[in-house]
Design a protein around this motif. Structure first.
Motif, PDB file in Angstrom:
ATOM      1  N   PRO A 175      -3.580  -6.053  17.346  1.00  0.00           N
ATOM      2  CA  PRO A 175      -3.412  -7.205  16.448  1.00  0.00           C
ATOM      3  C   PRO A 175      -4.580  -7.360  15.481  1.00  0.00           C
ATOM      4  CG  PRO A 175      -2.951  -7.806  18.730  1.00  0.00           C
ATOM      5  CD  PRO A 175      -3.561  -6.434  18.768  1.00  0.00           C
ATOM      6  N   GLY A 176      -4.278  -7.935  14.324  1.00  0.00           N
ATOM      7  CA  GLY A 176      -5.312  -8.281  13.363  1.00  0.00           C
ATOM      8  C   GLY A 176      -5.857  -7.132  12.547  1.00  0.00           C
ATOM      9  N   GLU A 177      -5.133  -6.038  12.447  1.00  0.00           N
ATOM     10  CA  GLU A 177      -5.626  -4.887  11.687  1.00  0.00           C
ATOM     11  C   GLU A 177      -4.811  -4.696  10.408  1.00  0.00           C
ATOM     12  OE1 GLU A 177      -6.452  -1.422  13.944  1.00  0.00           O
ATOM     13  OE2 GLU A 177      -7.733  -2.527  15.344  1.00  0.00           O
ATOM     14  N   THR A 178      -5.211  -3.711   9.622  1.00  0.00           N
ATOM     15  CA  THR A 178      -4.540  -3.446   8.348  1.00  0.00           C
ATOM     16  C   THR A 178      -3.778  -2.139   8.435  1.00  0.00           C
ATOM     17  OG1 THR A 178      -6.243  -4.628   7.091  1.00  0.00           O
ATOM     18  CG2 THR A 178      -4.858  -3.065   5.876  1.00  0.00           C
ATOM     19  N   VAL A 179      -2.504  -2.184   8.125  1.00  0.00           N
ATOM     20  CA  VAL A 179      -1.647  -1.008   8.120  1.00  0.00           C
ATOM     21  C   VAL A 179      -0.948  -0.951   6.767  1.00  0.00           C
ATOM     22  CG1 VAL A 179       0.297   0.178   9.186  1.00  0.00           C
ATOM     23  CG2 VAL A 179      -1.259  -1.176  10.603  1.00  0.00           C
ATOM     24  N   THR A 180      -0.996   0.190   6.104  1.00  0.00           N
ATOM     25  CA  THR A 180      -0.318   0.361   4.829  1.00  0.00           C
ATOM     26  C   THR A 180       0.597   1.573   4.893  1.00  0.00           C
ATOM     27  OG1 THR A 180      -2.094   1.732   3.885  1.00  0.00           O
ATOM     28  CG2 THR A 180      -2.257  -0.656   3.582  1.00  0.00           C
ATOM     29  N   VAL A 181       1.476   1.694   3.910  1.00  0.00           N
ATOM     30  CA  VAL A 181       2.379   2.838   3.834  1.00  0.00           C
ATOM     31  C   VAL A 181       2.352   3.367   2.400  1.00  0.00           C
ATOM     32  CG1 VAL A 181       4.428   1.443   3.292  1.00  0.00           C
ATOM     33  CG2 VAL A 181       4.695   3.690   4.372  1.00  0.00           C
ATOM     34  N   ALA A 182       2.413   4.689   2.292  1.00  0.00           N
ATOM     35  CA  ALA A 182       2.419   5.332   0.981  1.00  0.00           C
ATOM     36  C   ALA A 182       3.394   6.493   1.014  1.00  0.00           C
ATOM     37  CB  ALA A 182       1.019   5.820   0.610  1.00  0.00           C
ATOM     38  N   GLY A 183       3.925   6.831  -0.147  1.00  0.00           N
ATOM     39  CA  GLY A 183       4.870   7.940  -0.200  1.00  0.00           C
ATOM     40  C   GLY A 183       5.145   8.370  -1.618  1.00  0.00           C
ATOM     41  N   ASN A 184       6.161   9.207  -1.764  1.00  0.00           N
ATOM     42  CA  ASN A 184       6.503   9.660  -3.111  1.00  0.00           C
ATOM     43  C   ASN A 184       7.145   8.556  -3.942  1.00  0.00           C
ATOM     44  OD1 ASN A 184       8.890   9.588  -1.672  1.00  0.00           O
ATOM     45  ND2 ASN A 184       9.598  11.607  -2.333  1.00  0.00           N
ATOM     46  N   PHE A 185       7.381   7.384  -3.330  1.00  0.00           N
ATOM     47  CA  PHE A 185       7.909   6.241  -4.071  1.00  0.00           C
ATOM     48  C   PHE A 185       6.820   5.444  -4.780  1.00  0.00           C
ATOM     49  CE2 PHE A 185       7.606   5.402   0.497  1.00  0.00           C
ATOM     50  CZ  PHE A 185       6.615   4.434   0.527  1.00  0.00           C
ATOM     51  N   ASN A 186       5.540   5.705  -4.462  1.00  0.00           N
ATOM     52  CA  ASN A 186       4.449   4.997  -5.142  1.00  0.00           C
ATOM     53  C   ASN A 186       3.276   5.925  -5.436  1.00  0.00           C
ATOM     54  OD1 ASN A 186       3.341   5.309  -2.566  1.00  0.00           O
ATOM     55  ND2 ASN A 186       2.382   3.284  -2.560  1.00  0.00           N
ATOM     56  N   SER A 187       3.606   7.206  -5.677  1.00  0.00           N
ATOM     57  CA  SER A 187       2.583   8.218  -6.016  1.00  0.00           C
ATOM     58  C   SER A 187       1.519   8.333  -4.928  1.00  0.00           C
ATOM     59  CB  SER A 187       1.922   7.919  -7.374  1.00  0.00           C
ATOM     60  OG  SER A 187       2.892   7.909  -8.402  1.00  0.00           O
ATOM     61  N   TRP A 188       1.890   8.057  -3.676  1.00  0.00           N
ATOM     62  CA  TRP A 188       1.020   8.186  -2.511  1.00  0.00           C
ATOM     63  C   TRP A 188      -0.215   7.289  -2.582  1.00  0.00           C
ATOM     64  CZ3 TRP A 188       3.153  10.644   1.478  1.00  0.00           C
ATOM     65  CH2 TRP A 188       4.210  11.533   1.204  1.00  0.00           C
ATOM     66  N   ASP A 189      -0.043   6.115  -3.190  1.00  0.00           N
ATOM     67  CA  ASP A 189      -1.134   5.135  -3.263  1.00  0.00           C
ATOM     68  C   ASP A 189      -1.263   4.463  -1.895  1.00  0.00           C
ATOM     69  OD1 ASP A 189      -2.775   2.913  -3.619  1.00  0.00           O
ATOM     70  OD2 ASP A 189      -2.014   2.469  -5.610  1.00  0.00           O
ATOM     71  N   PRO A 190      -2.392   4.645  -1.193  1.00  0.00           N
ATOM     72  CA  PRO A 190      -2.523   4.101   0.175  1.00  0.00           C
ATOM     73  C   PRO A 190      -2.831   2.608   0.219  1.00  0.00           C
ATOM     74  CG  PRO A 190      -4.525   5.233  -0.433  1.00  0.00           C
ATOM     75  CD  PRO A 190      -3.567   5.432  -1.583  1.00  0.00           C
ATOM     76  N   PHE A 191      -2.958   1.937  -0.929  1.00  0.00           N
ATOM     77  CA  PHE A 191      -3.360   0.527  -0.943  1.00  0.00           C
ATOM     78  C   PHE A 191      -2.269  -0.402  -1.470  1.00  0.00           C
ATOM     79  CE2 PHE A 191      -7.155   3.160  -1.782  1.00  0.00           C
ATOM     80  CZ  PHE A 191      -7.892   2.874  -0.637  1.00  0.00           C
ATOM     81  N   MET A 192      -1.208   0.140  -2.038  1.00  0.00           N
ATOM     82  CA  MET A 192      -0.222  -0.694  -2.730  1.00  0.00           C
ATOM     83  C   MET A 192       0.614  -1.542  -1.774  1.00  0.00           C
ATOM     84  SD  MET A 192       2.758   0.497  -5.412  1.00  0.00           S
ATOM     85  CE  MET A 192       1.517   1.216  -6.505  1.00  0.00           C
ATOM     86  N   TYR A 193       1.092  -0.923  -0.674  1.00  0.00           N
ATOM     87  CA  TYR A 193       2.020  -1.618   0.213  1.00  0.00           C
ATOM     88  C   TYR A 193       1.410  -1.807   1.604  1.00  0.00           C
ATOM     89  CZ  TYR A 193       5.562  -0.624  -3.325  1.00  0.00           C
ATOM     90  OH  TYR A 193       6.276  -0.548  -4.492  1.00  0.00           O
ATOM     91  N   GLU A 194       1.075  -3.062   1.924  1.00  0.00           N
ATOM     92  CA  GLU A 194       0.555  -3.394   3.249  1.00  0.00           C
ATOM     93  C   GLU A 194       1.675  -3.958   4.104  1.00  0.00           C
ATOM     94  OE1 GLU A 194      -2.770  -6.324   5.382  1.00  0.00           O
ATOM     95  OE2 GLU A 194      -2.960  -5.780   3.252  1.00  0.00           O
ATOM     96  N   LEU A 195       1.734  -3.546   5.384  1.00  0.00           N
ATOM     97  CA  LEU A 195       2.756  -4.037   6.300  1.00  0.00           C
ATOM     98  C   LEU A 195       2.284  -5.357   6.914  1.00  0.00           C
ATOM     99  CD1 LEU A 195       3.416  -0.948   6.051  1.00  0.00           C
ATOM    100  CD2 LEU A 195       4.262  -1.083   8.399  1.00  0.00           C
ATOM    101  N   PRO A 196       3.006  -6.469   6.679  1.00  0.00           N
ATOM    102  CA  PRO A 196       2.622  -7.738   7.313  1.00  0.00           C
ATOM    103  C   PRO A 196       2.768  -7.655   8.833  1.00  0.00           C
ATOM    104  CG  PRO A 196       4.177  -8.084   5.498  1.00  0.00           C
ATOM    105  CD  PRO A 196       4.156  -6.615   5.778  1.00  0.00           C
ATOM    106  N   GLU A 197       1.906  -8.377   9.533  1.00  0.00           N
ATOM    107  CA  GLU A 197       1.973  -8.418  10.996  1.00  0.00           C
ATOM    108  C   GLU A 197       2.961  -9.504  11.396  1.00  0.00           C
ATOM    109  OE1 GLU A 197      -1.050  -8.546  14.867  1.00  0.00           O
ATOM    110  OE2 GLU A 197      -1.818  -8.937  12.844  1.00  0.00           O
ATOM    111  N   LYS A 198       4.198  -9.107  11.786  1.00  0.00           N
ATOM    112  CA  LYS A 198       5.267 -10.061  12.069  1.00  0.00           C
ATOM    113  C   LYS A 198       5.136 -10.663  13.470  1.00  0.00           C
ATOM    114  CE  LYS A 198       7.119  -9.486   8.088  1.00  0.00           C
ATOM    115  NZ  LYS A 198       8.474  -8.947   7.897  1.00  0.00           N
ATOM    116  N   ALA A 199       4.496  -9.938  14.381  1.00  0.00           N
ATOM    117  CA  ALA A 199       4.207 -10.413  15.736  1.00  0.00           C
ATOM    118  C   ALA A 199       2.911  -9.718  16.144  1.00  0.00           C
ATOM    119  CB  ALA A 199       5.345 -10.068  16.689  1.00  0.00           C
TER     120      ALA A 199
END
Length: 248
Positions: A175-199
């Motif tokens: 809990p309480g950490e930062t997780v992001t996702v990157a891919g060919n949909f955003n030129s592999w930018d590791p900072f653009m999309y952060e996954l919210p902590e839902k639980a």
């Protein structure tokens, strides 16, 4: 003490395991941290089996497969760094390889199993696992079988279980950490999309995307991590391994 580093056995590990993310540094560091064979260990969504590499050959067979298939352990080989730094202009000495003393096999836990019943084949002889104290005697054959009970694991939906027109990314971490996702949909930018902590410890993100085939990886603690809940993997144009999913 000389520092041990992994060698070519990494490719063999990747080829022998399904959903468990064997490319993560956490898994490799854990494997290399073993000093000797130990009792079977549940690691993420897999079980790590070990045995002394002094045996000529060790295999494992499972009751849910009718003991019809033997899965062979692999010897954990490591290299040693040279004890002295070469003088300027001198080539590094060739690496020396050695047996770590451990053979291993990793089993990915299917969602439908609540326990694992198995036997070992050690140097051609069928036996129970001497490192696992949990056993059961078959009432018909009288065979002693080793048993592992699995705790109930809340498994997030796979990214392959997507709403129409979306990718459904799910990741588990402390809990309480930062997780992001990157891919060919955003030129592999590791900072653009952060996954919210839902639980607590459960991170998820639904990302609308046009229909197509997408490659992606998660980023956690500075590491590229494949989706442990998606077994579909490919090499990107840059030569990296990535998870792949389809938006319809």
């Amino acid at each position: 003490m000389k520092k041990l580093i992994p060698v070519m056995f990494l490719m063999a590990i990747i080829g022998s395991i399904g959903a468990l993310d064997t490319e993560s540094y956490a898994f490799l560091d854990h494997l290399l941290s073993l000093n000797s064979p130990k009792a079977p260990e549940i690691y993420e969504d897999g079980v790590l089996f070990t045995a002394p590499s002094s045996h000529r050959r060790v295999g494992i067979a499972f009751s849910h497969e009718g003991f019809s298939r033997v899965h062979w352990f692999q010897k954990l080989m490591v290299t040693e760094e040279p004890g002295e730094t070469p003088a300027p202009g001198k080539k590094d000495p060739p690496l020396s390889y050695r047996d770590s003393g451990i053979s291993f096999y990793v089993f990915t836990i299917p969602e439908e199993l609540t326990e694992l019943e198995y036997r070992l084949v050690i140097d051609g002889l069928w036996t129970f696992d001497p490192l696992n104290p949990q056993t059961r005697t078959d009432p018909v054959s009288g065979q002693i079988r080793s048993v592992i009970a699995f705790p109930k694991i809340a498994r997030p939906f796979s990214t392959t279980d997507n709403p129409p027109g979306c990718l459904n990314f799910n990741f588990t971490a402390p809990p309480g950490e930062t997780v992001t996702v990157a891919g060919n949909f955003n030129s592999w930018d590791p900072f653009m999309y952060e996954l919210p902590e839902k639980a607590p410890g459960v991170y998820s993100l639904i990302l609308p995307l046009p229909p197509g085939i997408y490659q992606y990886v998660f980023f956690h603690r500075g590491q590229r991590i494949l989706d442990p809940h998606n077994t579909r993997r490919v090499y990107t144009r840059e030569g990296h391994v990535a998870s792949e999913a389809v938006v319809r």
